[in-house]
Design a protein around this motif. Structure first.
Motif, PDB file in Angstrom:
ATOM      1  N   ASP A 397       0.807  -1.215   0.000  1.00 29.88           N
ATOM      2  CA  ASP A 397       0.000   0.000   0.000  1.00 29.88           C
ATOM      3  C   ASP A 397       0.843   1.271   0.000  1.00 29.88           C
ATOM      4  OD1 ASP A 397       1.022  -0.245   2.520  1.00 29.88           O
ATOM      5  OD2 ASP A 397      -0.859   0.130   3.577  1.00 29.88           O
ATOM      6  N   GLY A 398       2.177   1.124   0.094  1.00 31.85           N
ATOM      7  CA  GLY A 398       3.033   2.300   0.071  1.00 31.85           C
ATOM      8  C   GLY A 398       2.990   3.115   1.355  1.00 31.85           C
ATOM      9  N   LYS A 399       2.523   2.505   2.452  1.00 35.52           N
ATOM     10  CA  LYS A 399       2.450   3.202   3.733  1.00 35.52           C
ATOM     11  C   LYS A 399       2.929   2.272   4.848  1.00 35.52           C
ATOM     12  CE  LYS A 399      -1.523   5.952   2.214  1.00 35.52           C
ATOM     13  NZ  LYS A 399      -2.939   6.299   2.472  1.00 35.52           N
ATOM     14  N   SER A 400       3.377   2.886   5.945  1.00 39.62           N
ATOM     15  CA  SER A 400       3.856   2.084   7.065  1.00 39.62           C
ATOM     16  C   SER A 400       3.520   2.771   8.380  1.00 39.62           C
ATOM     17  CB  SER A 400       5.379   1.873   6.971  1.00 39.62           C
ATOM     18  OG  SER A 400       6.071   3.096   7.178  1.00 39.62           O
ATOM     19  N   ASN A 401       3.496   1.982   9.448  1.00 37.52           N
ATOM     20  CA  ASN A 401       3.302   2.511  10.798  1.00 37.52           C
ATOM     21  C   ASN A 401       4.034   1.616  11.788  1.00 37.52           C
ATOM     22  OD1 ASN A 401       1.406   0.286  11.542  1.00 37.52           O
ATOM     23  ND2 ASN A 401       0.107   1.304  10.013  1.00 37.52           N
ATOM     24  N   TYR A 402       4.043   2.017  13.052  1.00 39.76           N
ATOM     25  CA  TYR A 402       4.834   1.267  14.030  1.00 39.76           C
ATOM     26  C   TYR A 402       4.289  -0.130  14.280  1.00 39.76           C
ATOM     27  CZ  TYR A 402       1.313   2.169  17.654  1.00 39.76           C
ATOM     28  OH  TYR A 402       0.162   2.204  18.383  1.00 39.76           O
ATOM     29  N   MET A 403       2.963  -0.333  14.082  1.00 46.82           N
ATOM     30  CA  MET A 403       2.391  -1.658  14.300  1.00 46.82           C
ATOM     31  C   MET A 403       2.919  -2.647  13.264  1.00 46.82           C
ATOM     32  SD  MET A 403       0.549  -3.350  16.317  1.00 46.82           S
ATOM     33  CE  MET A 403       0.238  -5.099  16.265  1.00 46.82           C
ATOM     34  N   GLU A 404       3.043  -2.210  12.021  1.00 49.32           N
ATOM     35  CA  GLU A 404       3.598  -3.074  10.975  1.00 49.32           C
ATOM     36  C   GLU A 404       5.050  -3.412  11.291  1.00 49.32           C
ATOM     37  OE1 GLU A 404       0.874  -1.642   7.164  1.00 49.32           O
ATOM     38  OE2 GLU A 404       2.933  -0.896   7.387  1.00 49.32           O
ATOM     39  N   GLY A 405       5.789  -2.432  11.803  1.00 52.43           N
ATOM     40  CA  GLY A 405       7.171  -2.699  12.194  1.00 52.43           C
ATOM     41  C   GLY A 405       7.264  -3.712  13.316  1.00 52.43           C
ATOM     42  N   ALA A 406       6.358  -3.612  14.288  1.00 49.82           N
ATOM     43  CA  ALA A 406       6.353  -4.565  15.398  1.00 49.82           C
ATOM     44  C   ALA A 406       6.074  -5.977  14.899  1.00 49.82           C
ATOM     45  CB  ALA A 406       5.309  -4.145  16.433  1.00 49.82           C
ATOM     46  N   MET A 407       5.220  -6.119  13.907  1.00 53.17           N
ATOM     47  CA  MET A 407       4.924  -7.442  13.355  1.00 53.17           C
ATOM     48  C   MET A 407       6.165  -8.045  12.702  1.00 53.17           C
ATOM     49  SD  MET A 407       1.055  -7.283  11.795  1.00 53.17           S
ATOM     50  CE  MET A 407       1.208  -5.717  10.928  1.00 53.17           C
ATOM     51  N   LEU A 408       6.910  -7.230  11.939  1.00 51.17           N
ATOM     52  CA  LEU A 408       8.121  -7.728  11.287  1.00 51.17           C
ATOM     53  C   LEU A 408       9.160  -8.150  12.325  1.00 51.17           C
ATOM     54  CD1 LEU A 408       8.444  -5.100   8.406  1.00 51.17           C
ATOM     55  CD2 LEU A 408       7.789  -7.496   8.181  1.00 51.17           C
ATOM     56  N   CYS A 409       9.362  -7.325  13.342  1.00 53.48           N
ATOM     57  CA  CYS A 409      10.341  -7.641  14.386  1.00 53.48           C
ATOM     58  C   CYS A 409       9.936  -8.899  15.154  1.00 53.48           C
ATOM     59  CB  CYS A 409      10.498  -6.465  15.348  1.00 53.48           C
ATOM     60  SG  CYS A 409      11.296  -5.013  14.621  1.00 53.48           S
ATOM     61  N   SER A 410       8.643  -9.067  15.403  1.00 51.01           N
ATOM     62  CA  SER A 410       8.184 -10.236  16.147  1.00 51.01           C
ATOM     63  C   SER A 410       8.455 -11.518  15.372  1.00 51.01           C
ATOM     64  CB  SER A 410       6.695 -10.112  16.475  1.00 51.01           C
ATOM     65  OG  SER A 410       5.910 -10.134  15.290  1.00 51.01           O
ATOM     66  N   LEU A 411       8.253 -11.483  14.056  1.00 51.67           N
ATOM     67  CA  LEU A 411       8.543 -12.668  13.248  1.00 51.67           C
ATOM     68  C   LEU A 411      10.034 -12.982  13.269  1.00 51.67           C
ATOM     69  CD1 LEU A 411       7.643 -14.918  11.407  1.00 51.67           C
ATOM     70  CD2 LEU A 411       7.741 -13.338   9.465  1.00 51.67           C
ATOM     71  N   TYR A 412      10.872 -11.953  13.275  1.00 48.14           N
ATOM     72  CA  TYR A 412      12.319 -12.184  13.345  1.00 48.14           C
ATOM     73  C   TYR A 412      12.699 -12.835  14.671  1.00 48.14           C
ATOM     74  CZ  TYR A 412      17.332 -11.379  12.961  1.00 48.14           C
ATOM     75  OH  TYR A 412      18.692 -11.562  12.894  1.00 48.14           O
ATOM     76  N   LEU A 413      12.094 -12.385  15.765  1.00 48.59           N
ATOM     77  CA  LEU A 413      12.387 -12.975  17.069  1.00 48.59           C
ATOM     78  C   LEU A 413      11.925 -14.429  17.128  1.00 48.59           C
ATOM     79  CD1 LEU A 413      11.442 -10.012  19.446  1.00 48.59           C
ATOM     80  CD2 LEU A 413      13.727 -10.792  18.794  1.00 48.59           C
ATOM     81  N   VAL A 414      10.779 -14.718  16.546  1.00 50.41           N
ATOM     82  CA  VAL A 414      10.310 -16.102  16.493  1.00 50.41           C
ATOM     83  C   VAL A 414      11.289 -16.965  15.701  1.00 50.41           C
ATOM     84  CG1 VAL A 414       8.498 -17.618  15.595  1.00 50.41           C
ATOM     85  CG2 VAL A 414       7.879 -15.506  16.785  1.00 50.41           C
ATOM     86  N   ALA A 415      11.782 -16.432  14.573  1.00 44.92           N
ATOM     87  CA  ALA A 415      12.764 -17.170  13.771  1.00 44.92           C
ATOM     88  C   ALA A 415      14.047 -17.409  14.561  1.00 44.92           C
ATOM     89  CB  ALA A 415      13.065 -16.406  12.488  1.00 44.92           C
TER      90      ALA A 415
END
Length: 426
Positions: A397-415
């Protein structure tokens, strides 16, 4: 189209803070021996080298470079060799980025972009080649997968969070992000196909002949030969696609990414002479090769002595060190609202690795007799596919917010948690 929406995403090096015209955007710090006779004078050769080693507080870690080399020659315990050379890689990665940034400024957009593409992930490439020569094929694969995951999950996630802390929503060029996401998906698919081939061969043997046939399959050379054939042929195609991608973005369709000439013109300040920048690149690359060699050679002993999974070292630890400088740069640019640059750092670097570096290392392995393939373990492939799927979903969508960033970081921690307990596979 506004200039801020035309920043190219090809530059993977975190230190290549790009301006609107696709060239690196430079910091305004002063440097010695430069402009002392007026604004028309550039930096001196000695002043250039001084600027390179003094432009960042991170360079104080250069003290670990000779310590890491000394640890190897003095036969210190493997853990000291690993830790000291591990720390030495951090400032060397920063120096490579700064020297690349300065060298590309005088070469123009096309040659500068090619130089950035070559040296943007130099540390990962050096570590990969060293591990490949030593026959550490699993370290090669895990470090490359880890570089992709750290860029598109950790770096991009922290950038989204940093940008979201200062404004409710950040915008970036949607079309360029979608194009980069598509190229990244292509690289991900080419890694999944060999895994699917291997799994199909395994299941076929199991259903056709039971456990006896499955045991024979494990010793069979046919599947390995098939994987090598698929991987090497695919690598040739991917290298051609990557070259075409660079040509598309830097030459035939550069107008899609270029900004007006006057934009950010004052910020493009030359801090090094071209000869000094190229000398810096050469010297730092050679030194990095030595530290990477000692680092990789100590991995086996450290992993065995301290019960650290080699997959965790390759996927989590090595990429974080190699990408440390660009991690910091991406987050800082996002905090300043320059989300296009952060996207270029994270996604662009992942494209370089998945479509450029991985197939190149497969071909290098072919040339030196090392059977490196595009077949990654099933677990790693699933994690990579999940990461690329999530990233593509969030950037469409060409937009971002802190919640989307938290989702990416959480997946990295799970990995990261998963790779800590992943059993070693042959």
């Amino acid at each position: 189209m506004p200039p801020s929406e035309r920043t190219p995403l090809v530059g993977g090096n975190g230190n290549n803070r790009q301006s609107g015209d696709g060239l690196p955007m430079h910091r305004p710090e002063s440097y010695p021996n430069a402009r002392q006779h007026g604004d028309h004078h550039g930096p001196s050769f000695v002043g250039s080298l001084w600027w390179l080693v003094s432009c960042s507080w991170l360079n104080v870690l250069l003290v670990f470079v000779p310590l890491g080399i000394a640890a190897e020659f003095l036969h210190w315990p493997a853990v000291w060799i690993f830790v000291l050379n591990f720390m030495a890689i951090i400032p060397l990665a920063k120096l490579l980025g700064d020297a690349t940034e300065q060298a590309s400024l005088k070469l123009g957009q096309t040659l500068g972009g090619l130089l950035n593409a070559t040296f943007g992930n130099a540390v990962e490439l050096i570590v990969g080649i060293v591990a490949l020569v030593q026959g550490q094929l699993r370290i090669v694969q895990t470090s490359l997968i880890g570089s992709i995951l750290s860029n598109i999950l950790l770096v991009l996630g922290m950038s989204f969070v940093a940008g979201g802390l200062f404004r409710a929503e950040n915008s970036f060029q949607q079309t360029a992000a979608q194009a980069s996401g598509s190229i990244m998906t292509l690289g991900c698919i080419t890694i999944a196909i060999p895994a699917a081939y291997q799994m199909s061969q395994k299941m076929s043997q199991m259903f056709d002949g039971g456990e006896a046939a499955l045991a024979a399959y494990r010793d069979s050379k046919d599947t390995e030969a098939g994987l090598l054939f698929i991987s090497r042929g695919t690598s040739l195609i991917l290298v051609a696609i990557y070259i075409l991608y660079l040509f598309f973005q830097l030459k035939t369709h550069a107008f899609l990414y270029e900004a007006d000439e006057e934009d950010d013109e004052e910020e493009e300040e030359l801090k090094m002479t071209p000869y000094a920048a190229m000398l810096g690149l050469a010297v730092v690359t050679v030194v990095t090769g030595f530290n990477a060699d000692y680092l990789v050679s100590a991995i086996d002993e450290v992993a065995n002595d301290y019960k650290i999974p080699k997959a965790f070292i390759g996927v989590i630890l090595l990429p974080i060190v190699g990408n440390m400088a660009e991690h910091l740069t991406s987050v800082w640019m996002a905090a300043k609202g320059k989300m296009e640059i952060s996207i270029g750092i994270a996604v662009g670097s992942s494209i370089q690795i998945s479509v450029g570096m991985i197939p190149i290392l497969v071909l290098v392995g072919w040339a030196i007799g090392q059977p490196l393939t595009l077949f990654f373990q099933s677990f790693e492939t699933v994690v990579l596919v999940a990461a690329v799927l999530l990233v593509n979903t969030l950037i469409q969508d060409g937009k971002s917010n802190y919640m989307e960033g938290a989702m990416l970081c959480s997946l990295y921690l799970v990995a990261a948690l998963s790779f800590w307990v992943e059993p070693e596979q042959s």
